[in-house]
Scaffold this motif. Structure first.
Motif, PDB file in Angstrom:
ATOM      1  N   ILE A  61       5.169   2.729  -4.265  1.00  0.00           N
ATOM      2  CA  ILE A  61       3.992   3.528  -3.929  1.00  0.00           C
ATOM      3  C   ILE A  61       2.995   2.686  -3.144  1.00  0.00           C
ATOM      4  O   ILE A  61       2.426   3.123  -2.143  1.00  0.00           O
ATOM      5  CB  ILE A  61       3.329   4.091  -5.198  1.00  0.00           C
ATOM      6  CG1 ILE A  61       4.290   5.020  -5.927  1.00  0.00           C
ATOM      7  CG2 ILE A  61       2.025   4.819  -4.854  1.00  0.00           C
ATOM      8  CD1 ILE A  61       3.791   5.475  -7.289  1.00  0.00           C
ATOM      9  N   ALA A  62       2.796   1.474  -3.633  1.00  0.00           N
ATOM     10  CA  ALA A  62       1.838   0.582  -2.976  1.00  0.00           C
ATOM     11  C   ALA A  62       2.232   0.335  -1.530  1.00  0.00           C
ATOM     12  O   ALA A  62       1.397   0.339  -0.624  1.00  0.00           O
ATOM     13  CB  ALA A  62       1.744  -0.737  -3.739  1.00  0.00           C
TER      14      ALA A  62
ATOM     15  N   LEU B 237       5.904   1.621  -8.809  1.00  0.00           N
ATOM     16  CA  LEU B 237       4.544   1.491  -8.323  1.00  0.00           C
ATOM     17  C   LEU B 237       4.485   0.612  -7.084  1.00  0.00           C
ATOM     18  O   LEU B 237       3.664   0.823  -6.195  1.00  0.00           O
ATOM     19  CB  LEU B 237       3.659   0.905  -9.424  1.00  0.00           C
ATOM     20  CG  LEU B 237       3.349   1.914 -10.528  1.00  0.00           C
ATOM     21  CD1 LEU B 237       2.918   1.208 -11.781  1.00  0.00           C
ATOM     22  CD2 LEU B 237       2.290   2.883 -10.056  1.00  0.00           C
TER      23      LEU B 237
ATOM     24  N   ALA C 211       8.927   0.803 -14.007  1.00  0.00           N
ATOM     25  CA  ALA C 211       7.664   1.388 -13.586  1.00  0.00           C
ATOM     26  C   ALA C 211       7.017   0.513 -12.520  1.00  0.00           C
ATOM     27  O   ALA C 211       6.501   1.007 -11.513  1.00  0.00           O
ATOM     28  CB  ALA C 211       6.733   1.545 -14.780  1.00  0.00           C
TER      29      ALA C 211
ATOM     30  N   VAL D  46      -6.264   1.099   1.440  1.00  0.00           N
ATOM     31  CA  VAL D  46      -6.189   1.605   0.050  1.00  0.00           C
ATOM     32  C   VAL D  46      -7.514   2.245  -0.287  1.00  0.00           C
ATOM     33  O   VAL D  46      -8.561   1.600  -0.174  1.00  0.00           O
ATOM     34  CB  VAL D  46      -5.903   0.460  -0.937  1.00  0.00           C
ATOM     35  CG1 VAL D  46      -5.964   0.952  -2.379  1.00  0.00           C
ATOM     36  CG2 VAL D  46      -4.509  -0.108  -0.666  1.00  0.00           C
TER      37      VAL D  46
END
Lengths: 391, 391
Positions: free
Chosen positions: A381-382, A378, A374, A391
């Protein structure tokens, strides 16, 4: 159901077997849940050298149990033999530095001088004591600057007791036993059935179901590395067990106990090519892998590169927290030493007296967590988000 | 443009000023980019005790520069005075343990016996040497088990040189100077203008623009804590500077140098209530906060709780990597000690000889990263996703 006479002898026979077998015939209630957390295989192995002996006297049950508590992947031990041929866990062939033998006046006359790997050594030798006698002794902490409070509390344990500690753990814990000073042991201890030390060593492993090549299904259930400084012992057992073997390499000026070979010979490409038929890796003394001058690490040798080129793992020894053992470039910080060896040198396992510290370091820098996948997703994604703007 | 006689005297005056001013009148080209990475304020302060003296001799420029390199939030120093009234960075009032004074035969006759905080001490005292003479000495590493290779290389530095090191750093670095042994200094050193040690100390800070209450805008640009074991010195300067002050507390059997008060008195609630009018925190010896028996940490006292109840910060001293300084419950692991003090005891800052190790620990466990907010957001997303089912 009564016990008829026809059942009697089989039952007697059965109870004899149960009495002799290594483990109970039925699983203990606490062991019914057979799903143990598996061995981690995603980062270098945490090898608890002689157990957690930074805290407890080395090679005692307490040291091994603490090492398991602290997260070690493998618990390491040195196997010697008593006078009556029982395999025991003990590093030195003499008892003086790690037990209270000096307090046992009844054994005072056993002190003698022996040739041990070419060095005349005076002391009390394990091979002069039966197991029963050894069991009356109590272990003490080898280093004066470590905690002395457990001195006199714990006995020497047998190979079988050590194995039980590993098998009884709540998660999968590997063993890493050494055939220690086999030449010396075979000189001083004879077994009635004509077998020698290496045979007895392998017999014990088989009794407890250790088998399988490295990373095989059986190996992952009961992980093990067999280690020795004596190449002929490793070769000798190679057709008796397929368990993975590690060839230990001592300092640059030490010859092998069995073949009198030099460091440069046994680390040559030719020799490594030979030994890799029998071994999955080498265990060198770390100051030969990265030489030291004025207590500063120098340029590394090419030993790790050459070993890795032959698919040989490298498990150097030994990592200790105390500044006496840390070269100045590590700034008295054991975590920097771990970082250097894991990230710069790229070793595959580390023998440490402080498995808790190594585990702590590894958990902080390369955790084996359920969220690992996970976290990776992520992170992707970041990266996407930050490359698309704020952001 | 020629120099006319009407410009001469102002120009002469101006050049005198330029010669006396602390900093050049024009910004150096390397300092034109005035946006420095600010002081971190999201986790306990990393206070480089005497600089990075685990590696370099204490209180030298090298020790301070390395501490800054290693990520320290503040560099700490002890201010004493030379015979001619120059404020210098040096911990001991005598030179024997940290300099090569013994090699300087020209000063051999300066050895004498002085009363220092009630103890008759024989040695070479800083107050008997002018700055010029002190500058001929070279620092040496106080502890024999630390790196000796820099002995004889670095001089003692002045308070102003220390401040320049902090101000010249690429990021905002705080200073943490101590008014050290003020009673002793004022006994032995007299200033021509009738000012005393504490006045000179504050004058120096003002010269370099240090001002502002804790967390004010000016303070964040040039962070500072002023420390002393002498409460009257802290009170004396309280109306001369609004910079935050820390009251240092020595071991349980030591009386304050200026007021002869005991540990139990100065840590009592009434006294803490009194001192908090002048100070933002206390700096206790860590073995009084958590007592020690048989080299094991015992139950913590309530000092931290009582200090925090009065909004007093707690900055204990001193954290060192070597096992001689680590209690056995920390298992020879300095990171274990940081973890205990930061997470269990909850201190607000740590004086350490190893700012690199503390920085490493803090970066691994509570990083101050640009991605910090993004990481928190993603963590929230991860929690949402995992609570909704498989990833």
């Amino acid at each position: 159901m009564g016990i008829s006479s026809t059942c009697f002898i089989p039952l007697l026979f059965l109870s004899l077997i149960a009495g002799c077998a290594a483990r109970p015939l039925y699983p203990l209630p606490s062991k019914l849940d057979i799903h143990k957390q598996p061995l981690q295989t995603s980062r270098p192995y945490n090898l608890a050298h002689r157990g957690s002996n930074g805290e407890f006297p080395e090679e005692t049950a307490a040291a091994y149990m603490r090492a398991i508590e602290e997260g070690a992947d493998f618990i390491e031990t040195d196997i010697l033999a008593s006078k009556d041929g029982v395999l025991i866990c003990h590093h030195d062939v003499f008892l003086d530095d790690t037990t209270n033998i000096a307090d046992h006046k009844e054994f005072a006359d056993r002190k003698r001088t022996c040739m041990v790997q070419g060095v005349n050594t005076t002391g009390f030798f394990v091979v002069d004591f039966t197991l029963e006698e050894l069991k009356t002794l109590r272990a003490k902490q080898r280093y004066s600057f470590r905690d002395q409070q457990y001195n006199g509390k714990f006995p020497i344990i047998t190979f079988e007791e050590y194995i039980s500690i590993a098998l009884d753990a709540q998660r999968v814990v590997g063993i890493y036993p050494e055939m220690k000073n086999p030449v010396f042991i075979n000189q001083h201890v004879k077994w009635a059935d004509g077998k020698k030390f290496e045979d007895k060593f392998v017999d014990t492993l088989k009794k407890y179901g250790y088998k399988g090549a490295y990373m095989s299904k059986e190996w992952l259930k009961q992980p093990i590395f067999i280690q020795s400084f004596a190449p002929t012992s490793l070769v000798y057992i190679s057709n008796k067990t397929d368990s993975p073997k590690i060839f230990l390499i001592d300092d640059v000026d030490i010859l092998t106990e069995d073949t009198n070979q030099s460091y440069s010979e046994i680390t040559s490409d030719a020799y490594l090519n030979y030994i890799k038929e029998y071994c999955v890796g080498i265990g060198p003394w770390k100051d030969t892998v990265v030489p030291v001058a004025n207590n500063y690490s120098q340029t590394p040798t090419d030993l790790v590169a050459r070993a890795h080129a032959l698919d040989l793992q490298v498990h150097p020894y030994t990592y200790r927290n105390e500044h006496q053992f840390l070269h100045f470039n590590f700034l008295q910080d054991p975590y920097r030493e771990y970082d250097y060896w894991i990230n710069k040198i790229g070793v595959d396992g580390l023998f440490t007296d402080f498995p808790g510290s190594l585990h702590n370091y590894q958990e902080l820098t390369s955790p084996v967590s359920k969220d690992n996948r996970a976290s990776k997703l992520l992170h992707k994604i970041a990266v996407l988000i930050s490359s698309n703007g704020k952001v």
